[in-house]
Motif scaffolding. Structure first.
Motif, PDB file in Angstrom:
ATOM      1  N   LEU A 333       5.755  15.430   4.230  1.00  0.00           N
ATOM      2  CA  LEU A 333       5.064  15.319   3.093  1.00  0.00           C
ATOM      3  C   LEU A 333       4.285  16.346   2.781  1.00  0.00           C
ATOM      4  CD1 LEU A 333       3.652  11.602   3.991  1.00  0.00           C
ATOM      5  CD2 LEU A 333       5.399  12.236   2.551  1.00  0.00           C
ATOM      6  N   SER A 334       4.253  16.627   1.485  1.00  0.00           N
ATOM      7  CA  SER A 334       3.622  17.754   0.705  1.00  0.00           C
ATOM      8  C   SER A 334       1.872  17.279   0.897  1.00  0.00           C
ATOM      9  CB  SER A 334       3.907  17.873  -0.625  1.00  0.00           C
ATOM     10  OG  SER A 334       3.678  16.973  -1.659  1.00  0.00           O
ATOM     11  N   ALA A 335       0.967  18.192   0.424  1.00  0.00           N
ATOM     12  CA  ALA A 335      -0.386  17.745   0.402  1.00  0.00           C
ATOM     13  C   ALA A 335      -0.591  16.806  -0.691  1.00  0.00           C
ATOM     14  CB  ALA A 335      -1.099  19.270   0.195  1.00  0.00           C
ATOM     15  N   ARG A 336       0.067  17.206  -1.865  1.00  0.00           N
ATOM     16  CA  ARG A 336      -0.173  16.061  -2.905  1.00  0.00           C
ATOM     17  C   ARG A 336       0.220  14.669  -2.657  1.00  0.00           C
ATOM     18  NH1 ARG A 336      -2.910  13.989  -6.868  1.00  0.00           N
ATOM     19  NH2 ARG A 336      -1.829  13.413  -8.586  1.00  0.00           N
ATOM     20  N   GLN A 337       1.707  14.486  -1.782  1.00  0.00           N
ATOM     21  CA  GLN A 337       2.088  13.225  -1.532  1.00  0.00           C
ATOM     22  C   GLN A 337       1.059  12.537  -0.609  1.00  0.00           C
ATOM     23  OE1 GLN A 337       5.846  14.709  -0.303  1.00  0.00           O
ATOM     24  NE2 GLN A 337       6.964  13.876  -1.889  1.00  0.00           N
ATOM     25  N   LYS A 338       0.563  13.418   0.520  1.00  0.00           N
ATOM     26  CA  LYS A 338      -0.414  12.715   1.300  1.00  0.00           C
ATOM     27  C   LYS A 338      -1.542  12.349   0.494  1.00  0.00           C
ATOM     28  CE  LYS A 338       1.080  15.483   5.329  1.00  0.00           C
ATOM     29  NZ  LYS A 338       0.570  16.353   6.537  1.00  0.00           N
ATOM     30  N   GLU A 339      -1.999  12.771  -0.278  1.00  0.00           N
ATOM     31  CA  GLU A 339      -3.191  12.732  -1.126  1.00  0.00           C
ATOM     32  C   GLU A 339      -2.961  11.399  -1.861  1.00  0.00           C
ATOM     33  OE1 GLU A 339      -5.851  14.333  -4.789  1.00  0.00           O
ATOM     34  OE2 GLU A 339      -4.392  15.640  -3.913  1.00  0.00           O
ATOM     35  N   LEU A 340      -1.825  11.095  -2.593  1.00  0.00           N
ATOM     36  CA  LEU A 340      -1.238   9.960  -3.284  1.00  0.00           C
ATOM     37  C   LEU A 340      -1.258   8.701  -2.131  1.00  0.00           C
ATOM     38  CD1 LEU A 340       1.264  11.433  -5.573  1.00  0.00           C
ATOM     39  CD2 LEU A 340      -1.179  10.658  -6.217  1.00  0.00           C
ATOM     40  N   LEU A 341      -0.572   9.066  -1.056  1.00  0.00           N
ATOM     41  CA  LEU A 341      -0.621   7.942  -0.089  1.00  0.00           C
ATOM     42  C   LEU A 341      -2.008   7.446   0.468  1.00  0.00           C
ATOM     43  CD1 LEU A 341       2.486   9.006   2.051  1.00  0.00           C
ATOM     44  CD2 LEU A 341       2.385   7.141   0.188  1.00  0.00           C
ATOM     45  N   GLN A 342      -3.032   8.439   0.621  1.00  0.00           N
ATOM     46  CA  GLN A 342      -4.210   8.130   0.955  1.00  0.00           C
ATOM     47  C   GLN A 342      -5.083   7.054  -0.148  1.00  0.00           C
ATOM     48  OE1 GLN A 342      -5.732   8.604   4.113  1.00  0.00           O
ATOM     49  NE2 GLN A 342      -7.412   7.262   3.262  1.00  0.00           N
ATOM     50  N   GLN A 343      -4.812   7.450  -1.468  1.00  0.00           N
ATOM     51  CA  GLN A 343      -5.521   6.679  -2.542  1.00  0.00           C
ATOM     52  C   GLN A 343      -4.814   5.247  -2.458  1.00  0.00           C
ATOM     53  OE1 GLN A 343      -4.757   8.953  -6.073  1.00  0.00           O
ATOM     54  NE2 GLN A 343      -5.997  10.494  -5.551  1.00  0.00           N
ATOM     55  N   PHE A 344      -3.374   5.415  -2.158  1.00  0.00           N
ATOM     56  CA  PHE A 344      -2.893   4.016  -2.048  1.00  0.00           C
ATOM     57  C   PHE A 344      -3.473   3.247  -0.949  1.00  0.00           C
ATOM     58  CE2 PHE A 344       0.567   1.273  -0.241  1.00  0.00           C
ATOM     59  CZ  PHE A 344       0.812   0.421  -1.413  1.00  0.00           C
ATOM     60  N   ARG A 345      -3.436   3.697   0.203  1.00  0.00           N
ATOM     61  CA  ARG A 345      -4.171   3.266   1.311  1.00  0.00           C
ATOM     62  C   ARG A 345      -5.657   2.534   1.100  1.00  0.00           C
ATOM     63  NH1 ARG A 345      -3.596   5.656   7.103  1.00  0.00           N
ATOM     64  NH2 ARG A 345      -4.804   7.480   6.247  1.00  0.00           N
ATOM     65  N   GLU A 346      -6.302   3.321   0.223  1.00  0.00           N
ATOM     66  CA  GLU A 346      -7.619   2.792  -0.018  1.00  0.00           C
ATOM     67  C   GLU A 346      -7.545   1.698  -0.932  1.00  0.00           C
ATOM     68  OE1 GLU A 346      -9.149   6.478  -1.652  1.00  0.00           O
ATOM     69  OE2 GLU A 346      -9.691   7.344   0.378  1.00  0.00           O
ATOM     70  N   THR A 347      -6.539   1.370  -1.704  1.00  0.00           N
ATOM     71  CA  THR A 347      -6.398   0.187  -2.523  1.00  0.00           C
ATOM     72  C   THR A 347      -5.845  -0.912  -1.802  1.00  0.00           C
ATOM     73  OG1 THR A 347      -4.267   0.890  -3.396  1.00  0.00           O
ATOM     74  CG2 THR A 347      -6.374   1.983  -4.563  1.00  0.00           C
ATOM     75  N   GLU A 348      -5.391  -0.832  -0.684  1.00  0.00           N
ATOM     76  CA  GLU A 348      -4.703  -1.893   0.122  1.00  0.00           C
ATOM     77  C   GLU A 348      -5.570  -2.886   0.365  1.00  0.00           C
ATOM     78  OE1 GLU A 348      -0.955  -0.187   2.462  1.00  0.00           O
ATOM     79  OE2 GLU A 348      -2.969  -0.042   3.415  1.00  0.00           O
ATOM     80  N   THR A 349      -5.158  -4.009   0.158  1.00  0.00           N
ATOM     81  CA  THR A 349      -5.719  -5.442   0.420  1.00  0.00           C
ATOM     82  C   THR A 349      -5.136  -6.408   1.574  1.00  0.00           C
ATOM     83  OG1 THR A 349      -4.603  -6.750  -1.251  1.00  0.00           O
ATOM     84  CG2 THR A 349      -6.449  -5.776  -2.048  1.00  0.00           C
ATOM     85  N   GLY A 350      -3.900  -5.857   1.934  1.00  0.00           N
ATOM     86  CA  GLY A 350      -3.663  -6.869   3.128  1.00  0.00           C
ATOM     87  C   GLY A 350      -2.128  -7.693   2.485  1.00  0.00           C
ATOM     88  N   GLU A 351      -2.483  -7.846   1.049  1.00  0.00           N
ATOM     89  CA  GLU A 351      -1.536  -8.818   0.517  1.00  0.00           C
ATOM     90  C   GLU A 351      -0.193  -8.118   0.355  1.00  0.00           C
ATOM     91  OE1 GLU A 351      -2.003 -11.994   0.129  1.00  0.00           O
ATOM     92  OE2 GLU A 351      -4.126 -11.861   0.810  1.00  0.00           O
ATOM     93  N   GLU A 352      -0.165  -6.720   0.321  1.00  0.00           N
ATOM     94  CA  GLU A 352       1.075  -6.022   0.093  1.00  0.00           C
ATOM     95  C   GLU A 352       2.012  -6.148   1.038  1.00  0.00           C
ATOM     96  OE1 GLU A 352      -2.488  -4.010  -1.637  1.00  0.00           O
ATOM     97  OE2 GLU A 352      -1.827  -4.456   0.489  1.00  0.00           O
ATOM     98  N   CYS A 353       1.678  -6.344   2.186  1.00  0.00           N
ATOM     99  CA  CYS A 353       2.693  -6.496   3.445  1.00  0.00           C
ATOM    100  C   CYS A 353       2.163  -7.673   4.155  1.00  0.00           C
ATOM    101  CB  CYS A 353       2.530  -5.435   4.412  1.00  0.00           C
ATOM    102  SG  CYS A 353       2.856  -3.844   3.781  1.00  0.00           S
ATOM    103  N   PRO A 354       2.733  -9.193   3.647  1.00  0.00           N
ATOM    104  CA  PRO A 354       2.177 -10.283   4.163  1.00  0.00           C
ATOM    105  C   PRO A 354       2.880 -10.526   5.737  1.00  0.00           C
ATOM    106  CG  PRO A 354       4.120 -10.352   2.662  1.00  0.00           C
ATOM    107  CD  PRO A 354       3.686  -9.357   2.423  1.00  0.00           C
TER     108      PRO A 354
END
Length: 368
Positions: A333-354
């Protein structure tokens, strides 16, 4: 002429018991019965073929004859190289006669040439399309100088003086008369006083032979093709044996095969698995198969593409292509991709992966 083995038609091993053969026949008969297929000619032909195979293999005596002689056991003088039997009684005698004394007073039949086996490897693409190929084998053939008689040119075999031309001799043992194959002529009823120098009286010599083999589309691993009369030459003019071509399908780089179904494992990115998309997989016919990936697909899920598999042997239509999805986790992963994935993880609620949420909920209940 290409003839499909009866065991292949019933999809059974040669050592299958009577119950297995009966069960296989019922399954195929139900599948190909004309009344269930709208009068389809190909299904009707398949139904007749499996019925013919079952009629032979369900009878222990007929099966024994078929296992020894193949299709030639039931031909009466028809076809190139087919052994000429006067009827099933002759087949039975040919198989069991040695134990039962044979036909009284009759000369032993000339010994038929041995059947031969040739193993041929083909690619999965060749199994898909079928092919016409040539094989070269070393096989005994009739000696040309003596025309297969075994006698020196200009001479001929004479009646065996030991058995008087009957091929068998009798001996009295108490109250019984025992009949055995003549030790002088070995059952031929004739002896050669002046043998041919080219074949030493055998009537046959070894030489290479090139044969054309037709491989039909849809053949599978272990399919047996019989070439009637192309086996070993019989001694002193006796009928030749048959040649059996056993096919072996080489391992393919992409596809595995189960009957008429082609299976492929396809890795997809986790973004494609999450968002959905389309992938293209070329079939063995060269045509593209577009596989639609539904959003949220899980690793190990299989998607079936109708008609993308192997042809049906001696029938119409094709099997399916089954694509197993393997979701690949990114490792570079590039630095930018890691940054985007980190942002995605911060928005996770748990409902994404039942499934994950449910598992850890159960785990919490178990631990207490």
């Amino acid at each position: 002429m290409t003839e499909v083995d009866y065991y292949e038609l019933l999809e059974c091993d040669r050592g299958a018991d009577a119950g297995t053969i009966k069960s296989a026949y019922r399954k195929l008969a139900m599948k190909y019965h004309p009344d269930k297929n709208g009068g389809c000619k190909d299904h009707e032909a398949k139904f007749k073929a499996v019925s013919e195979a079952y009629e032979c293999l369900k009878d222990p005596q007929k099966r024994a004859a078929y296992d020894r002689f193949g299709h030639a056991a039931f031909k009466n003088g028809g076809g190139h190289g087919a052994q000429d039997f006067g009827g099933f009684s002759d087949i039975f005698e040919s198989v069991f006669g040695e134990f039962m004394g044979g036909r009284a007073g009759g000369r032993a039949a000339a010994r038929r040439g041995a059947d031969l086996r040739y193993d041929l490897e083909i690619t999965l693409e060749e199994a898909f399309h079928g092919k016409q190929t040539e094989v070269t084998i070393e096989v005994s053939a009739a000696c040309e100088p003596c025309a297969g008689t075994g006698a020196k040119p200009g001479t001929a075999a004479r009646q065996c003086p030991t058995c008087g031309g009957h091929g068998k001799v009798r001996a009295q043992q108490g109250f019984f008369v025992v009949e055995r194959t003549c030790p002088s002529c070995h059952g031929a009823g004739q002896v050669i006083a002046d043998p041919c120098t080219a074949c030493r009286g055998e009537g046959r010599v070894d030489k290479p032979k090139t044969l054309s083999v037709n491989i039909p589309a849809g053949v599978d691993e272990g399919t047996r093709i019989r070439l009637s009369g192309e086996g070993e030459c019989g001694a002193r003019g006796a009928p030749p044996g048959d040649l059996y071509i056993f096919l072996h399908v080489a391992r393919h780089r992409i596809f595995e095969r189960e009957g008429t179904t082609l299976l492929a494992r396809c890795p997809v990115s986790f973004t494609t698995a999450a968002l959905g998309g389309t992938i293209t997989i070329p079939g063995l016919d060269g045509e593209p198969n577009e596989i639609r990936i539904p959003a949220g697909i899980q690793s190990g899920k299989q998607i079936r593409q109708r008609g993308g598999g192997m042809p049906v042997l001696q029938g119409r239509g094709r099997g399916d292509m089954v694509v197993q999805i393997d979701v690949e986790t990114p490792t570079r992963l590039s630095a930018r991709q890691k940054e985007l994935l980190q942002q995605f993880r911060e928005t996770e609620t748990g409902e994404e992966c039942p499934q994950s949420k449910g598992f850890f909920a159960k785990l919490k209940d178990v631990i207490g």
